[in-house]
Design an enzyme around this catalytic site. Structure first.
Site: not given
Ligand code: F6P
Length: 507
Positions: A191, A331, A362
């Site tokens: 992401e 987590e 509410h």
């Molecule tokens: O997918 C979970 C996770 O590994 C979390 O534990 C962590 O906070 C998040 O993804 C983001 O990870 P990073 O800081 O390595 O991008």
């Protein structure tokens, strides 16, 4: 664990409370509400509206001793490899010591210098790109400390890989005046790297490729990967593998927060965290706020069997706190095996959920008051607001107090069953004078150590998160199919395959 004398004593004791209403407990002790409380540095923990007695607290304290909580805390504070499945420390408490390790001090000084430059420079907007622990903590704290924020600097948080989030966060921004802070401990999170690449292209489009690098800073434990993305080494801030993502707010992961509120407010937050760290390390269990919060959680989860609990801050500034707690707690505690790999002996982490009050009243409070499931509630409130609208604040706090009262005591039998409030529904109140950087830091550390207390009793490792890995791997494989880079996997189940086919038909 469940076969120890301490656990069995608690089970037997719990049976003595069958059929005992919170009304009875309060009627039986006129000072219960003054007795079943604990205090430190202005924070009050009132756990009197839980189905327990002073004897329960003694038995829970014995359970903590039997689980070796004191030694486990020392091991964590000493930087021992308490994250046993990854063989490393979980040493977040070192980040907020007044005398931190030299590398921590050096990084804090670099952050402070950078933050001061950004705060006095030409930037209009700072966009933090990160997800999970690299987003929730700084996003929550930046919202919580909005009254301390730089008045002309807009600090936003981009996390979701959904392009709609990129569009929403960048809407109306001038790329020439926008700085991105890419936060990722691993720098491999899909992401974050996808959003970072899109941000890079968005900036380069406006200011040219050569200028683009000056619009980026990074926070990571893998500095080489940040530099591969074209981010200048001077603007790369370190974190360490001994800081877990969801425990990282006090590290450089808090850079965007520091830019928003300034290094002094950030340092006050660290001082608040350190206060609770020392309190947790030294206070007897019956006076120890994080330990009590955790032990009451164990009582509710394991001895009453309630599978969820709600975190309800009566504070709009803490609107993101329940989401932050969801990662911190779920987590950490969503585990089915003990530290040695054998199956968990008892139920572990409950589902944590919530919303700021009074909004939830509410929406879902109907179920809290009359549903067939009991949901223990943790209310969080402040005596003084960060605004001048005193009438609003009195109403807000009256509602917090009324909800806790209604849950505990219900109302006298009404003829109409639909209007009946049985009461006897547990809640805990955390009350402080005012939401400030210091009290926010205290609140965060309080919950971190609550989670540690529970994990110690359950004998699970709260510092790994292997449970998130499978979904990541499968998503990578499926993404290759969705983009045509890979052929369908013949071994795939028929449901997923036909959903993929349908997506491809309509894509
Ligand atoms: O997918 C979970 C996770 O590994 C979390 O534990 C962590 O906070 C998040 O993804 C983001 O990870 P990073 O800081 O390595 O991008």
């Amino acid at each position: 664990m469940h076969d120890t004398g301490e656990w069995q004593a608690l089970s037997a004791h719990r049976e003595t409370l069958d059929g005992v209403h919170l009304r009875d407990l309060f009627n039986g002790d006129r000072h219960r509400g003054e007795r079943l409380v604990a205090e430190t540095d202005g924070w009050l923990l009132d756990y009197s509206k839980n189905r327990l007695t002073a004897e329960t607290v003694e038995l829970l304290a014995a359970l903590a001793d039997q689980a070796g909580l004191r030694l486990r805390i020392e091991a964590m504070f000493d930087g021992e490899p308490v994250n046993t499945t990854e063989n490393r420390p979980a040493w977040h408490v070192a980040l907020r010591r007044p005398n931190p390790p030299p590398e921590v001090r050096a990084e804090f000084d670099r952050m402070a210098e950078f933050a001061a430059k950004v705060r006095s420079g030409h930037w209009q907007t700072v966009v933090n790109i990160g997800i999970g622990g690299s987003d929730l903590g700084p996003a929550m704290a930046t919202a919580a400390l909005a009254t301390h924020a730089h008045p002309e600097l807009d600090v936003r948080f981009l996390s979701n890989v959904d392009g709609a989030h990129f569009r929403e966060i960048t809407r109306g921004l001038d790329p020439a005046l926008t700085l991105f802070v890419v936060v990722s401990k691993t720098f491999t999170t899909t992401e974050t790297s996808t959003n970072a690449r899109t941000a890079r292209a968005w900036i380069a489009d406006a200011v040219g490729d050569e200028q683009a690098a000056s619009h980026f800073a990074a926070v990571t434990a893998s500095p080489n990967k940040a530099q591969d993305l074209g981010i200048d080494a001077d603007a790369v801030f370190a974190m360490w593998d001994w800081v877990g993502g969801r425990y990282s707010l006090a590290s450089a992961v808090g850079l965007s927060l520091m830019i928003a509120v300034g290094p002094d407010a950030f340092a006050e937050m660290l001082a608040g965290m350190h206060h609770i760290d020392e309190h947790y390390r030294t206070a007897p269990w019956a006076e120890n706020l994080p330990a009590l919060l955790g032990l009451v959680g164990i009582w509710n989860r394991n001895f009453w069997g309630w599978p969820t609990y709600a975190v309800l801050p009566y504070s709009q500034e803490l609107a993101l706190f329940p989401a932050y707690i969801q990662q911190l707690d779920m987590e950490s505690s969503g585990k089915s095996v003990q530290a040695d790999g054998t199956p968990a002996a008892t139920a572990t982490g409950p589902v944590a959920w919530g919303q700021p009050g009074t909004n939830g009243q509410h929406a879902f409070h109907q179920l809290l008051h009359q549903g067939t499931d009991i949901v223990p509630v943790e209310f969080i409130g402040f005596c003084r607001p960060n605004h001048g609208l005193a009438e609003h604040h009195d109403l807000l706090m009256a509602n917090l107090l009324a909800q806790a009262e209604a849950l505990a005591f219900g109302a006298p039998e009404a003829g109409n069953p639909h209007r009946q409030f049985s009461g006897n529904r547990p809640s805990t109140v955390l009350l402080a004078d005012r939401l400030t950087p210091r009290t926010l830091g205290q609140l965060v550390a309080l919950y971190e150590h609550k989670v540690f207390t529970q994990a110690t009793v359950w004998d699970i490792n709260p510092f790994d998160q292997w449970g998130v890995e499978l979904g990541k791997t499968l998503a990578t494989d499926i993404a290759a199919e969705l983009t045509g880079a890979a052929h369908p996997n013949p071994a795939r189940d028929s449901s997923t395959q036909s959903l993929i086919n349908r997506y491809l038909e309509h894509r």
